[in-house]
Design a protein around this motif. Structure first.
Motif, mmCIF file in Angstrom:
data_model
loop_
_atom_site.group_PDB
_atom_site.id
_atom_site.type_symbol
_atom_site.label_atom_id
_atom_site.label_comp_id
_atom_site.label_asym_id
_atom_site.label_seq_id
_atom_site.Cartn_x
_atom_site.Cartn_y
_atom_site.Cartn_z
ATOM 1 N N GLU A 151 -17.715 -117.698 15.793
ATOM 2 C CA GLU A 151 -17.501 -116.482 16.556
ATOM 3 C C GLU A 151 -16.465 -115.606 15.856
ATOM 4 O OE1 GLU A 151 -16.860 -117.249 20.757
ATOM 5 O OE2 GLU A 151 -16.037 -115.223 20.935
ATOM 6 N N TRP A 152 -15.378 -116.238 15.412
ATOM 7 C CA TRP A 152 -14.327 -115.494 14.715
ATOM 8 C C TRP A 152 -14.807 -114.970 13.367
ATOM 9 C CZ3 TRP A 152 -9.918 -113.390 16.232
ATOM 10 C CH2 TRP A 152 -9.405 -113.779 17.483
ATOM 11 N N LEU A 153 -15.615 -115.772 12.698
ATOM 12 C CA LEU A 153 -16.148 -115.355 11.394
ATOM 13 C C LEU A 153 -16.981 -114.087 11.545
ATOM 14 C CD1 LEU A 153 -16.054 -116.616 8.508
ATOM 15 C CD2 LEU A 153 -18.363 -117.436 8.953
ATOM 16 N N MET A 154 -17.816 -114.064 12.581
ATOM 17 C CA MET A 154 -18.668 -112.885 12.800
ATOM 18 C C MET A 154 -17.837 -111.677 13.178
ATOM 19 S SD MET A 154 -21.810 -114.634 14.791
ATOM 20 C CE MET A 154 -22.374 -116.203 14.194
ATOM 21 N N LEU A 155 -16.833 -111.907 14.005
ATOM 22 C CA LEU A 155 -15.948 -110.816 14.402
ATOM 23 C C LEU A 155 -15.246 -110.255 13.174
ATOM 24 C CD1 LEU A 155 -15.037 -109.422 17.037
ATOM 25 C CD2 LEU A 155 -13.009 -110.865 16.971
ATOM 26 N N LEU A 156 -14.795 -111.147 12.288
ATOM 27 C CA LEU A 156 -14.099 -110.740 11.076
ATOM 28 C C LEU A 156 -15.021 -109.881 10.194
ATOM 29 C CD1 LEU A 156 -11.442 -111.151 9.426
ATOM 30 C CD2 LEU A 156 -12.628 -112.995 8.240
ATOM 31 N N SER A 157 -16.284 -110.321 10.034
ATOM 32 C CA SER A 157 -17.237 -109.560 9.224
ATOM 33 C C SER A 157 -17.416 -108.162 9.796
ATOM 34 C CB SER A 157 -18.599 -110.258 9.200
ATOM 35 O OG SER A 157 -18.442 -111.613 8.913
ATOM 36 N N THR A 158 -17.557 -108.108 11.125
ATOM 37 C CA THR A 158 -17.735 -106.815 11.776
ATOM 38 C C THR A 158 -16.530 -105.916 11.532
ATOM 39 O OG1 THR A 158 -18.879 -108.057 13.483
ATOM 40 C CG2 THR A 158 -18.428 -105.749 13.951
ATOM 41 N N VAL A 159 -15.335 -106.494 11.654
ATOM 42 C CA VAL A 159 -14.110 -105.717 11.450
ATOM 43 C C VAL A 159 -14.047 -105.189 10.021
ATOM 44 C CG1 VAL A 159 -11.583 -105.895 11.293
ATOM 45 C CG2 VAL A 159 -12.782 -106.805 13.286
ATOM 46 N N ILE A 160 -14.444 -106.024 9.045
ATOM 47 C CA ILE A 160 -14.399 -105.592 7.640
ATOM 48 C C ILE A 160 -15.319 -104.386 7.423
ATOM 49 C CG2 ILE A 160 -15.044 -106.239 5.267
ATOM 50 C CD1 ILE A 160 -14.033 -109.055 5.906
ATOM 51 N N VAL A 161 -16.546 -104.482 7.967
ATOM 52 C CA VAL A 161 -17.514 -103.390 7.770
ATOM 53 C C VAL A 161 -17.039 -102.121 8.469
ATOM 54 C CG1 VAL A 161 -19.836 -102.603 8.271
ATOM 55 C CG2 VAL A 161 -19.471 -104.923 7.435
ATOM 56 N N LEU A 162 -16.705 -102.246 9.756
ATOM 57 C CA LEU A 162 -16.264 -101.066 10.507
ATOM 58 C C LEU A 162 -14.981 -100.504 9.926
ATOM 59 C CD1 LEU A 162 -16.987 -101.840 14.259
ATOM 60 C CD2 LEU A 162 -18.016 -100.098 12.795
ATOM 61 N N GLY A 163 -14.076 -101.422 9.516
ATOM 62 C CA GLY A 163 -12.804 -101.001 8.940
ATOM 63 C C GLY A 163 -13.002 -100.198 7.665
ATOM 64 N N SER A 164 -13.934 -100.651 6.801
ATOM 65 C CA SER A 164 -14.192 -99.921 5.556
ATOM 66 C C SER A 164 -14.674 -98.510 5.870
ATOM 67 C CB SER A 164 -15.272 -100.630 4.726
ATOM 68 O OG SER A 164 -14.992 -101.993 4.649
ATOM 69 N N LEU A 165 -15.590 -98.422 6.835
ATOM 70 C CA LEU A 165 -16.143 -97.120 7.198
ATOM 71 C C LEU A 165 -15.028 -96.205 7.688
ATOM 72 C CD1 LEU A 165 -18.722 -95.401 7.663
ATOM 73 C CD2 LEU A 165 -18.698 -96.232 10.014
ATOM 74 N N ILE A 166 -14.194 -96.741 8.568
ATOM 75 C CA ILE A 166 -13.118 -95.923 9.132
ATOM 76 C C ILE A 166 -12.134 -95.514 8.040
ATOM 77 C CG2 ILE A 166 -11.104 -95.994 10.690
ATOM 78 C CD1 ILE A 166 -12.888 -97.758 12.547
ATOM 79 N N LEU A 167 -11.819 -96.444 7.118
ATOM 80 C CA LEU A 167 -10.890 -96.137 6.026
ATOM 81 C C LEU A 167 -11.444 -95.030 5.129
ATOM 82 C CD1 LEU A 167 -9.376 -99.550 4.884
ATOM 83 C CD2 LEU A 167 -8.169 -97.536 5.763
ATOM 84 N N ILE A 168 -12.736 -95.143 4.795
ATOM 85 C CA ILE A 168 -13.348 -94.133 3.920
ATOM 86 C C ILE A 168 -13.333 -92.770 4.596
ATOM 87 C CG2 ILE A 168 -15.526 -93.372 2.869
ATOM 88 C CD1 ILE A 168 -16.149 -96.343 2.341
ATOM 89 N N LEU A 169 -13.843 -92.744 5.847
ATOM 90 C CA LEU A 169 -13.871 -91.480 6.585
ATOM 91 C C LEU A 169 -12.451 -90.935 6.749
ATOM 92 C CD1 LEU A 169 -16.557 -92.075 9.356
ATOM 93 C CD2 LEU A 169 -16.712 -90.622 7.330
#
Lengths: 282, 257
Positions: free
Chosen positions: A12-30
């Motif tokens: 569960e934590w692994l999936m949450l972490l993956s989601t955070v990485i993807v969303l985080g990258s998008l937010i950082l780029i934008l």
């Protein structure tokens, strides 16, 4: 806590972490593009072509690149669409020899993986052979080649999702393959076809390497298929490459404009397609 | 009486699997013919060989003849779309086309240009045709106010009646029904059976069913298949009440299958 609960929690934590990485990258780029680009963005930048001294950080804008990119990617997407849809329909409706189908799909997948600079170099060679100069048309052709495998494979997958029973319903009424493909398959696969087109458009409008040699760059608005055309990715590239902070900031503004165009077209076409997808059989 | 459909030496293979072996049978015109037998005996294969939908399957091999009104549908020069126009199909699970209720019923006529020939391009007449077949399928009362609504919004039972209307609108001479009520609730199933009974005067109906009680209710004529071979065929009373073959008797009494 037993072994299974720990395992469950770990994943569960692994999936949450993956989601955070993807969303985080998008937010950082934008965020970066907004933070660094927004201060440099003004109306003049969107409505004017570069004026003398623009590259030293003075007045003028990037309208040449905005219009150029829309023409290049729009034209390329249209051209790729005219070629991709028949290929996808052929693969899904007409082709019967599975070896041939596999060969076509393999070729498309290989083409998908070819770096865009190769398309640029290939287009450039072709243009030299034909005696063409760097032009809007040359850029459109190179970009269309780049978009073609992405769009075709996307459409191929979208059409493959049409239920076999639905095709049969149409055949059972005496429809020919063509009538089934046009009247039933395309309607049912419309959202997927649109996604494939948008994906290809996004890849096309954002690509710098394939238009570098083929479309060239100019400070003027494109006025002919045979004259050079500017593009946003190259505008970003050239602006970032200057030693002047003011111009580098304009690069981020150009990147912001590029992002906004892709976002706007994506939202707009989804809105338009909404009315067309109400008939889809789930 | 001339048979409507004459099946001669029909053999079907899925790859190496011999699905139907030397089927020879006649289907009389009008009335309802039920194809019965246990799962996997080739009922659906036999049904789908009649409108040549079978040949859309990968790795299929079909030999023999299926003679519809004196002409072999597998003969060279026969147009497959013509066969499927004359022989309609009602599938086990309803699959409306991705369009409105009206367009679903009009679809077959539009693709065949029947609309132009019969109606001289007059939209009004197509409206009448759509209404007639929605009535024939017993759906008109429920959808008359929302013909432009997506067909996907109908309930499963309504969708199956829409599929019936869609098949009938092409005015087929033969209607094939593959377990037409298996996905439906009992009330919807009963309605479909009623519609089929009311249609059997002018249309030759062939129904595949694994429900013996349904076959009893519907059939005028029965074909019994067992593991890809034809065991017995004949008028319903004869097959049900005085079966000739031991396997038919065993199947009907629930001892096998």
């Amino acid at each position: 806590m037993n072994k299974y609960k720990i395992e469950e929690l770990f994943f569960e934590w692994l999936m949450l972490l993956s989601t955070v990485i993807v969303l985080g990258s998008l937010i950082l780029i934008l965020g970066t593009v907004l933070w660094r680009g927004l201060p440099a963005l003004d109306l003049a930048m969107l409505t004017q072509i570069p004026k003398g001294g623009y590259y030293l950080g003075e007045e003028g804008g990037i309208l040449n690149a905005i219009v150029g990119s829309l023409c290049l990617a729009g034209g390329a997407t249209l051209l790729a669409l005219i070629i991709s849809l028949p290929i996808a329909l052929y693969l899904q409706v007409y082709a019967t020899r599975s070896r041939l189908i596999e060969l076509i799909r393999l070729s498309l997948d290989v083409l998908w993986g070819v770096p865009s600079i190769i398309y640029g170099a290939f287009g450039f060679t072709l243009m030299i052979l034909l005696g063409m100069r760097a032009s809007l048309l040359g850029g459109i052709i190179a970009l269309a080649l780049l978009e073609l495998p992405i769009m075709t494979r996307g459409m191929d997958e979208a059409i493959a999702m049409v239920p076999a029973d639905l095709k049969e319903s149409s055949y059972a009424l005496g429809a020919t393959r063509f009538e089934m493909a046009i009247g039933v398959m395309i309607r049912q696969a419309l959202p997927g076809l649109l996604t494939a087109t948008l994906l290809a458009f996004g890849r096309g409008i954002g690509d710098a390497a394939s238009v570098l040699f083929t479309a060239g760059y100019t400070d003027r608005l494109p006025d002919s298929l045979f004259g050079p055309a500017a593009s946003l990715p190259l505008a970003v590239f050239f602006q970032l490459g200057t030693p002047f902070p003011a111009v580098q900031q304009r690069a981020y503004a150009s990147a912001l404009v590029l992002t906004l165009i892709i976002l706007a077209i994506s939202l707009l076409s989804r809105r338009l397609a909404g009315g067309l997808t109400k008939h889809i059989i789930r | 009486m001339e048979p409507k459909i004459l099946i001669r030496d029909l053999n079907v293979w899925y790859g190496d699997e011999h699905a139907l072996e030397n089927i020879n049978v006649e289907i009389p015109p009008g009335g309802i013919t039920a194809i019965i037998g246990p799962s996997g005996c080739g009922k659906t294969t036999l049904l789908r060989s009649i409108n040549r939908l079978l040949e859309e399957t990968d790795g299929i091999k079909i030999t023999g003849q299926i003679i519809l009104d004196g002409i072999d549908v597998y003969a060279r020069g026969v147009d497959v779309t013509d066969v499927r126009t004359r022989v309609g199909l009602l599938a086990p699970k309803p699959f409306p086309l991705p369009m409105s209720i009206y367009d679903n019923v009009a679809y077959g006529r539009r693709i065949h240009g029947l609309q132009q020939v019969l109606d001289k391009g007059n939209g009004r007449n197509l409206d009448k045709i759509v209404e007639r077949y929605l009535r024939a399928a017993g759906l008109w009362e429920e959808v008359q106010g929302r013909l432009e609504a997506p067909a996907s919004r109908l309930s499963t039972g309504q969708q199956q009646r829409l599929c019936l209307a869609r098949a009938l609108a092409v005015e087929p001479e033969v209607l094939l029904c593959d377990e037409p009520t298996s996905a439906l609730d009992p009330i919807s199933a009963q309605r479909i059976e009623e519609q089929l009974r009311s249609l059997k005067e002018e249309t030759t109906i062939v129904v595949v069913t694994h429900m013996l009680r349904q076959a009893h209710r519907l059939a005028d004529y029965v074909i019994f298949l067992w593991m890809g071979t034809l065991v017995e065929a004949g008028p319903a009373e004869q097959v049900f009440d005085h079966p000739k073959d031991e396997r038919t008797r065993a199947y009907l009494s629930g001892m096998i299958g």
